[in-house]
Design a protein around this motif. Sequence first.
Motif, mmCIF file in Angstrom:
data_model
loop_
_atom_site.group_PDB
_atom_site.id
_atom_site.type_symbol
_atom_site.label_atom_id
_atom_site.label_comp_id
_atom_site.label_asym_id
_atom_site.label_seq_id
_atom_site.Cartn_x
_atom_site.Cartn_y
_atom_site.Cartn_z
ATOM 1 N N ASP A 231 0.687 -1.209 -0.080
ATOM 2 C CA ASP A 231 0.105 -0.195 0.028
ATOM 3 C C ASP A 231 0.731 1.362 0.112
ATOM 4 O OD1 ASP A 231 0.971 0.255 2.581
ATOM 5 O OD2 ASP A 231 -1.098 -0.245 3.684
ATOM 6 N N GLY A 232 2.064 0.976 0.054
ATOM 7 C CA GLY A 232 3.047 2.316 0.153
ATOM 8 C C GLY A 232 3.043 3.055 1.252
ATOM 9 N N ARG A 233 2.321 2.630 2.317
ATOM 10 C CA ARG A 233 2.220 3.584 3.453
ATOM 11 C C ARG A 233 3.531 3.192 4.639
ATOM 12 N NH1 ARG A 233 -4.297 3.476 4.306
ATOM 13 N NH2 ARG A 233 -4.821 4.434 2.127
ATOM 14 N N SER A 234 3.969 2.161 4.549
ATOM 15 C CA SER A 234 4.929 1.653 5.492
ATOM 16 C C SER A 234 5.909 0.808 5.086
ATOM 17 C CB SER A 234 4.081 1.037 6.621
ATOM 18 O OG SER A 234 3.640 -0.229 6.385
ATOM 19 N N VAL A 235 6.887 0.739 5.739
ATOM 20 C CA VAL A 235 8.056 -0.195 5.241
ATOM 21 C C VAL A 235 8.734 -0.939 6.365
ATOM 22 C CG1 VAL A 235 9.925 1.696 5.796
ATOM 23 C CG2 VAL A 235 10.593 -0.197 4.215
ATOM 24 N N VAL A 236 8.943 -2.302 6.098
ATOM 25 C CA VAL A 236 9.370 -3.119 7.208
ATOM 26 C C VAL A 236 10.999 -3.207 6.897
ATOM 27 C CG1 VAL A 236 9.317 -5.438 8.078
ATOM 28 C CG2 VAL A 236 7.364 -4.359 6.806
ATOM 29 N N VAL A 237 11.693 -3.035 8.057
ATOM 30 C CA VAL A 237 13.241 -2.891 8.037
ATOM 31 C C VAL A 237 13.566 -4.176 9.174
ATOM 32 C CG1 VAL A 237 13.367 -0.580 7.419
ATOM 33 C CG2 VAL A 237 13.259 -1.205 9.927
ATOM 34 N N GLY A 238 14.714 -4.631 8.810
ATOM 35 C CA GLY A 238 15.450 -5.613 9.599
ATOM 36 C C GLY A 238 16.764 -5.290 9.859
ATOM 37 N N ASN A 239 17.558 -5.620 10.851
ATOM 38 C CA ASN A 239 18.783 -5.033 11.493
ATOM 39 C C ASN A 239 19.747 -6.266 11.596
ATOM 40 O OD1 ASN A 239 18.638 -5.761 14.061
ATOM 41 N ND2 ASN A 239 18.143 -3.478 14.710
ATOM 42 N N SER A 240 21.267 -6.014 11.896
ATOM 43 C CA SER A 240 22.091 -6.978 12.194
ATOM 44 C C SER A 240 21.865 -7.826 13.528
ATOM 45 C CB SER A 240 23.635 -6.579 12.071
ATOM 46 O OG SER A 240 23.846 -5.321 13.059
ATOM 47 N N HIS A 241 20.962 -7.291 14.420
ATOM 48 C CA HIS A 241 21.006 -7.842 15.648
ATOM 49 C C HIS A 241 19.647 -8.742 15.630
ATOM 50 C CE1 HIS A 241 21.960 -7.985 19.877
ATOM 51 N NE2 HIS A 241 20.918 -8.049 20.316
ATOM 52 N N GLY A 242 18.772 -8.996 14.551
ATOM 53 C CA GLY A 242 17.609 -9.760 14.416
ATOM 54 C C GLY A 242 16.441 -8.905 14.729
ATOM 55 N N ASN A 243 16.370 -7.790 14.977
ATOM 56 C CA ASN A 243 15.231 -6.861 15.190
ATOM 57 C C ASN A 243 14.593 -6.216 14.162
ATOM 58 O OD1 ASN A 243 15.956 -6.689 17.973
ATOM 59 N ND2 ASN A 243 17.333 -5.048 17.806
ATOM 60 N N MET A 244 13.313 -6.575 13.985
ATOM 61 C CA MET A 244 12.394 -5.974 12.940
ATOM 62 C C MET A 244 11.470 -4.947 13.226
ATOM 63 S SD MET A 244 11.937 -9.462 10.773
ATOM 64 C CE MET A 244 10.805 -8.959 9.610
ATOM 65 N N GLY A 245 11.091 -3.851 12.461
ATOM 66 C CA GLY A 245 10.144 -2.810 12.852
ATOM 67 C C GLY A 245 9.289 -2.625 11.441
ATOM 68 N N VAL A 246 8.378 -1.994 11.848
ATOM 69 C CA VAL A 246 7.404 -1.479 10.791
ATOM 70 C C VAL A 246 7.190 -0.072 10.914
ATOM 71 C CG1 VAL A 246 5.025 -1.485 9.683
ATOM 72 C CG2 VAL A 246 5.905 -3.441 10.644
ATOM 73 N N ILE A 247 7.678 0.627 10.041
ATOM 74 C CA ILE A 247 7.941 2.221 10.077
ATOM 75 C C ILE A 247 6.792 3.112 9.130
ATOM 76 C CG2 ILE A 247 9.368 4.144 9.706
ATOM 77 C CD1 ILE A 247 11.635 2.411 10.324
ATOM 78 N N ASP A 248 5.982 3.763 9.752
ATOM 79 C CA ASP A 248 5.016 4.795 8.864
ATOM 80 C C ASP A 248 5.837 5.859 8.121
ATOM 81 O OD1 ASP A 248 3.199 6.423 8.053
ATOM 82 O OD2 ASP A 248 2.009 5.946 9.749
ATOM 83 N N LEU A 249 5.670 5.534 6.813
ATOM 84 C CA LEU A 249 6.362 6.387 5.766
ATOM 85 C C LEU A 249 5.711 7.712 5.498
ATOM 86 C CD1 LEU A 249 7.137 3.914 2.910
ATOM 87 C CD2 LEU A 249 8.683 4.895 4.827
ATOM 88 N N ARG A 250 4.709 8.058 6.137
ATOM 89 C CA ARG A 250 3.843 9.433 6.232
ATOM 90 C C ARG A 250 4.356 10.145 7.360
ATOM 91 N NH1 ARG A 250 -2.183 7.200 5.743
ATOM 92 N NH2 ARG A 250 -1.127 5.728 7.316
ATOM 93 N N LYS A 251 4.232 9.513 8.683
ATOM 94 C CA LYS A 251 4.478 10.289 9.698
ATOM 95 C C LYS A 251 5.989 10.222 10.095
ATOM 96 C CE LYS A 251 -0.456 10.380 11.079
ATOM 97 N NZ LYS A 251 -1.379 10.067 12.073
ATOM 98 N N GLY A 252 6.647 9.086 9.708
ATOM 99 C CA GLY A 252 7.865 8.643 10.213
ATOM 100 C C GLY A 252 8.061 8.533 11.386
ATOM 101 N N ARG A 253 7.112 7.353 11.754
ATOM 102 C CA ARG A 253 7.214 6.880 13.509
ATOM 103 C C ARG A 253 7.235 5.345 13.385
ATOM 104 N NH1 ARG A 253 2.122 5.775 15.244
ATOM 105 N NH2 ARG A 253 0.290 6.171 13.768
ATOM 106 N N LEU A 254 7.559 4.827 14.381
ATOM 107 C CA LEU A 254 7.682 3.237 14.222
ATOM 108 C C LEU A 254 6.233 2.883 14.910
ATOM 109 C CD1 LEU A 254 9.186 0.481 14.547
ATOM 110 C CD2 LEU A 254 9.603 0.878 17.129
#
Length: 377
Positions: A231-254
């Motif tokens: 839907d283009g509204r959020s992005v899922v990211v993952g890091n080198s420690h195994g953490n994953m989060g969903v970030i709102d691309l409109r408001k810039g918050r987790l």
Amino acid sequence: MAAPARNHVWVGTETGILKGIDLVKKQATNYTEVSSLNRGQEVHVMCFGDPQESEVLLGCRDGTVRVFNTEKAKFTEFHECGGGEGVFRGLGVLDNALITCVESGLLKVWKEGSNENVEVQVGPGVEKMRLCDAQRHKVGTGGKENDLKIWDLQRPEEPIFRAKNLRNDWLDLRVPVWIRDLDFIPESEKIVTCTSYHQVRIYDPCSPQRRPVLEVLFGEDPLTALSINPDGRSVVVGNSHGNMGVIDLRKGRLLCALKGNAGSVRSLQCHKSMPVVASCGLDRFLRVHSLNDKKLLHKVYLKSRLNCLLLTSRDKWEEEDLTPIADEEVKEEEDEVWNTMETVIDKSSGQKRKDTQDLTVEGGSTGKASKKKKKTV
């Protein structure tokens, strides 16, 4: 004739094995002959060869692209795609041509039946090259000290967009650049990147400025992979420690965190039509999370370190596919992994540890320390 390989997820491993996972039957199948494996077959990038997803393309460490036919359930073609230095950092298909990009920055368009291949130097230290799904002739590149560039392969002489670094920090020091992954936002000209400095950035080529229009920090560890929700509204990211989060691309918050990973996330991908995301990495597990309620839907142990994955666009999964797995089932799988590990005993220091395991040290860092038996509760 082999039966067609109908799987929900395809995974490429460090050992060079292509694995297909059927989430309904809870089965994982190896499609590579283990006896013929070598270090050069390590899979670094993957993509589908056609919109019907009848072919899976694997970019290997030795510079070859192997083509797996899902209808015949076997490898049918091998392409020598040498040139440049380093491993593949991107792989795609444009019409009947292969597009590859290696770490040294050489991007090539391999036209079938022609020796006039297009070559583009996108800069050294490349970490990612990705094609735009909506405009396949458009690609984005970025890497270590190699900021985001967008290229039009129909006019590859110069990038159509070249990002500009942020201004110096409060100490007047240059801000370092290290892009690890990038993706194009659907139905938009914008593009999202994630970096080794735990930054998620949005760039808008239509904006007068070439700097990010939005920046969000996630965690403290290097970000290694991302995938944009359809839907283009959020992005899922993952890091080198195994953490994953969903970030709102409109408001810039987790929006939320997705838990369960125990090792560096190497690859993740959102489904094109279902609210799920698949991820894999160094802990050898494939996981599928729900984006609606954060539940872990599937967890499959695949024995090898996992480098990349492809999530098919099939949306006819059975209902039990989206049933969250019970905590007991997760614990049973983890216990099975630990039970298969060999116990290592250090005979030389075993007696010494036995004599001191119930003792703790009190006092400061200097002078003699007194010993006291540790209380157990």
